[in-house]
Write an enzyme that holds these catalytic residues in place. Structure first.
Site, PDB file in Angstrom:
ATOM      1  N   HIS A   2      -1.925  -3.727  -5.562  1.00 17.85           N
ATOM      2  CA  HIS A   2      -2.486  -3.466  -4.237  1.00 17.85           C
ATOM      3  C   HIS A   2      -3.898  -4.035  -4.179  1.00 17.85           C
ATOM      4  CE1 HIS A   2      -3.907  -0.266  -1.119  1.00 17.85           C
ATOM      5  NE2 HIS A   2      -3.715  -1.438  -0.564  1.00 17.85           N
ATOM      6  N   GLU A  60      -5.563  -1.860  -7.352  1.00 24.46           N
ATOM      7  CA  GLU A  60      -4.735  -0.705  -7.702  1.00 24.46           C
ATOM      8  C   GLU A  60      -3.378  -1.235  -8.186  1.00 24.46           C
ATOM      9  OE1 GLU A  60      -3.720   3.567  -5.619  1.00 24.46           O
ATOM     10  OE2 GLU A  60      -3.501   1.769  -4.387  1.00 24.46           O
ATOM     11  N   ASN A 103      -4.017   4.614  -0.644  1.00 23.43           N
ATOM     12  CA  ASN A 103      -3.533   4.719   0.731  1.00 23.43           C
ATOM     13  C   ASN A 103      -2.950   6.076   1.076  1.00 23.43           C
ATOM     14  OD1 ASN A 103      -4.350   2.082   1.117  1.00 23.43           O
ATOM     15  ND2 ASN A 103      -2.614   1.645   2.430  1.00 23.43           N
ATOM     16  N   SER A 114       0.816  -1.207   0.000  1.00 24.36           N
ATOM     17  CA  SER A 114       0.000   0.000   0.000  1.00 24.36           C
ATOM     18  C   SER A 114       0.849   1.257   0.000  1.00 24.36           C
ATOM     19  CB  SER A 114      -0.931   0.010   1.219  1.00 24.36           C
ATOM     20  OG  SER A 114      -0.168  -0.064   2.413  1.00 24.36           O
TER      21      SER A 114
END
Length: 285
Positions: free
Chosen positions: A140, A152, A190, A119
């Site tokens: 991610h 992601e 994040n 992250s």
């Protein structure tokens, strides 16, 4: 063509990734340093698929057994000598991750792509540990992995379009899509989410509100399915702390300073769902 996928780490993310890969038709090799963690992972994957089959009548009654037949559990990295793709899910700490990639680089075939399930940690920095920086990207995954349709994906400085497409093909087989972003610490999700959760914890520390009321405001006012503190408990408060510390180190910006209450809770072992207590209490199997 991807046939064999290695999964590093038998924690929450490794379990979800392995299950999704096996259900996507891949031969999976899960690697962890702990035999106990691997045994627990095997049990959790079986129970997760059994629960899924209870609600999804398209799954065969023997789906849990079939999924486990597609996963090999081992502490031996040499098992990855024929891997076409590896997803690494180790703890979100540079000191831990940096030891893994030279080992993978020496064992895995030249064509193998490495995906860093992170992250916050730089994909470019990970790539520099290997001789295949062009075949490394970030992936991610969101928790719980089997239920989240979007990933992601992060493009490192040397990541090629071919590597990105390989990752897209893998995710497509897992019934997932990806949004590709560029490599900056925290990426998109994040960089925003960790700030939100950390600031929500400051609200509790400063006695502005209760955890229940903070989460209710986010769900009822903004339409979020889960409030920031519920989300923190789901992710794991230790992971939240590691992530916000990594952002603080990367940007040298005080807005990423970890909340003292977050540190205290992690020190006390209040990690959220996985420990049975965080901002809420949970039953741990």
């Amino acid at each position: 063509m991807i046939k064999v996928v290695g999964v590093i780490g038998a924690g929450v993310m490794g379990i979800g990734v392995s299950q999704s890969l096996a259900q996507g038709g891949f031969q999976v090799k899960m690697i962890d340093v702990s035999e106990a963690a691997l045994t627990k992972a095997k049990e959790e994957i079986y129970n997760n698929v059994r629960m899924q089959a209870f609600f999804d009548k398209t799954l065969a009654p023997d789906a849990p057994e079939k999924v486990l037949e597609s996963i090999e559990f081992s502490t031996d990295y040499d098992l990855l000598h024929d891997a076409d793709f590896v997803v690494e899910n180790a703890t979100e700490k540079w000191e831990i991750k940096k030891e893994i990639y030279p080992k993978l680089d020496a064992i895995c075939p030249e064509h193998c792509v490495f995906a860093v399930n992170t992250s916050c940690i730089s994909i470019t920095r990970i790539g520099a540990l290997t001789k295949r920086a062009d075949r490394i990207l970030g992936m991610h995954f969101m928790n719980p992995v089997p239920l989240k349709p979007m990933v992601e994906a992060i493009r490192g400085h040397y990541t090629t379009e071919e590597t990105i497409q390989t990752a897209r093909d893998l995710l497509h087989a897992m019934n997932k899509e990806c949004i590709v972003v560029n490599d900056m610490p925290g990426f998109v999700s994040n960089r925003v989410l960790m700030l939100t959760i950390n600031e929500a914890i400051f609200l509790i520390q400063d006695q502005v509100s209760t955890a229940e009321d903070v989460d209710t405001l986010f769900k009822t006012c903004f339409g979020h399915k889960s409030g920031p503190l519920e989300t923190g408990d789901l992710i794991g408060l230790d992971t939240i702390l590691y992530s916000i510390e990594a952002l603080y180190e990367a940007y040298n910006d005080s807005k990423y300073r970890p909340c003292p209450l977050l540190k205290k809770m992690v020190d006390a072992g209040y990690l959220g769902r996985k420990s049975g207590k965080g901002f809420y209490e949970y039953q741990v199997s």
